[in-house]
Design an enzyme around this catalytic site. Structure first.
Site, PDB file in Angstrom:
ATOM      1  N   HIS A 208       0.837  -1.186   0.000  1.00 20.90           N
ATOM      2  CA  HIS A 208       0.000   0.000   0.000  1.00 20.90           C
ATOM      3  C   HIS A 208       0.876   1.242   0.000  1.00 20.90           C
ATOM      4  CE1 HIS A 208       1.235  -0.344   4.160  1.00 20.90           C
ATOM      5  NE2 HIS A 208       0.888   0.916   4.338  1.00 20.90           N
ATOM      6  N   ASP A 210       0.601   5.401   1.672  1.00 26.52           N
ATOM      7  CA  ASP A 210      -0.074   6.005   2.827  1.00 26.52           C
ATOM      8  C   ASP A 210      -0.940   7.201   2.439  1.00 26.52           C
ATOM      9  OD1 ASP A 210       1.110   4.159   4.422  1.00 26.52           O
ATOM     10  OD2 ASP A 210       2.578   5.509   5.321  1.00 26.52           O
ATOM     11  N   ARG A 274       6.271  -8.625  15.871  1.00 25.93           N
ATOM     12  CA  ARG A 274       6.889  -7.340  15.550  1.00 25.93           C
ATOM     13  C   ARG A 274       5.957  -6.222  15.983  1.00 25.93           C
ATOM     14  NH1 ARG A 274       6.479  -3.670  11.193  1.00 25.93           N
ATOM     15  NH2 ARG A 274       8.431  -2.583  10.692  1.00 25.93           N
TER      16      ARG A 274
END
Length: 328
Positions: A208, A210, A274
């Site tokens: 993607h 932002d 993570r």
């Protein structure tokens, strides 16, 4: 563990359908790690012109760069990491139904997976809390988290505004656009957790770009973030002392394509979890995104219009289309 989202149960059909499909073997293959531009912001006081040039060049060539001496204390970032883990280790039922410390957040603040996924390529093996900076003041049920987030947001906003004004200056454009249209209350924070994933080659966060002017990220040392460079995915090597900055769609449009909003993704790890924290520097809902550079390659649009189009595309296709919708 009661805090884990039920990925395997919820997406059982997708997993059974696509695991073993040879077409999935290459979509998160191993890639080389790279060192993206690293900029010491401490040089702005002594070598300002050269440092500003490096920031602009990184925004043009990479769309990503790392900054050190950024003004956000390491102790503050470590405190945020501790509070962030405590939040994600709350029972899943509390997170998904907005109970306890989450009761003051909007119904859409907690996110996991991708409810619109039609195949494994569109599934993100992660969970997140995504909220306005103004929501922080209502987190009275968890004072340490509220205090840490307020400090984090204040520092990140100041850094984002400074970087935006530098990038505008290097375009010979008026930098007061950001002071007029971007405020702390129009910005977002996203806390991310990427659980261990038993399925190999899965996206922790699907590719993607932002929806922001700038995004500033603090990540741990697990790694997994990859960006598109010259048509190939490259892995970003974590730097414990740096913050990661990337150009968003709005800045690409405002700069008339000079600065690049680059596709990026996170690859899920099989045995490690993570964590990352992202600050999205955004304008007010009614702000008009219109490039001062002529001839324009994108038509003008409001921030609200862009977000609505993105949401529509995600619901219809499972993914974001982005700026190509607004080309002239």
């Amino acid at each position: 563990m009661d805090y884990e989202p039920p990925f395997l149960e919820t997406y059982k059909t997708l997993v059974q359908k696509h695991v073993g499909d040879s077409r999935n073997d290459c979509f998160c293959r191993t890639v080389e790690r790279c060192d993206i531009p690293l900029i010491d912001l401490g040089r702005l006081s002594l070598e300002r012109d050269e440092c500003m040039r490096e920031i602009a060049e990184a925004a043009k060539e990479w769309g990503f760069f790392q900054v050190v001496n950024h003004g956000v204390p390491q102790e503050q970032l470590k405190s945020m990491q501790i509070e962030q883990k405590e939040v994600f280790y709350q029972p899943f039922v509390n997170k998904s139904t907005q109970q306890g410390i989450f009761s003051t957040l909007s119904a859409k603040a907690y996110r996991w997976g991708n409810p619109f996924a039609t195949n494994l390529r569109q599934l993100s093996w992660s969970e997140a809390f995504h909220f306005y900076v103004t929501d922080i003041s209502r987190m009275n049920q968890h004072e340490p988290l509220r205090s840490s987030l307020e400090g984090f947001a204040t520092r990140m906003f100041s850094l984002a505004q400074s970087l935006s004004e530098i990038l505008a200056c290097k375009l010979n454009a008026k930098s007061n656009y950001f002071q007029e249209h971007c405020s702390a209350k129009s910005c977002f924070i996203r806390l991310n957790r990427y659980p261990p994933c038993p399925i190999s080659k899965m996206h922790g966060l699907m590719p993607h770009s932002d929806t922001s002017f700038l995004t500033i990220v603090h990540q741990d040392q697990i790694g997994g973030l990859q960006l598109m460079k010259d048509g190939k995915w490259v892995a970003v090597k974590p730097n414990p002392h740096a913050l990661l900055v990337n150009i968003g769609d709005l800045f690409q449009a405002w700069s008339n394509g000079v600065y690049k909003s680059i596709k990026h993704r996170v690859v899920a790890a099989e045995k490690a979890e993570r964590f990352s924290m992202a600050f999205f520097y955004c304008p007010s809902e009614e702000a008009v995104i219109k490039s001062p550079i002529k001839p324009a390659i994108y038509r003008k649009f409001t921030f609200t219009e862009y977000k609505q189009q993105t949401e529509k595309d995600v619901k219809q296709s499972g993914g974001k289309v982005g700026l190509s919708r607004f080309l002239l």
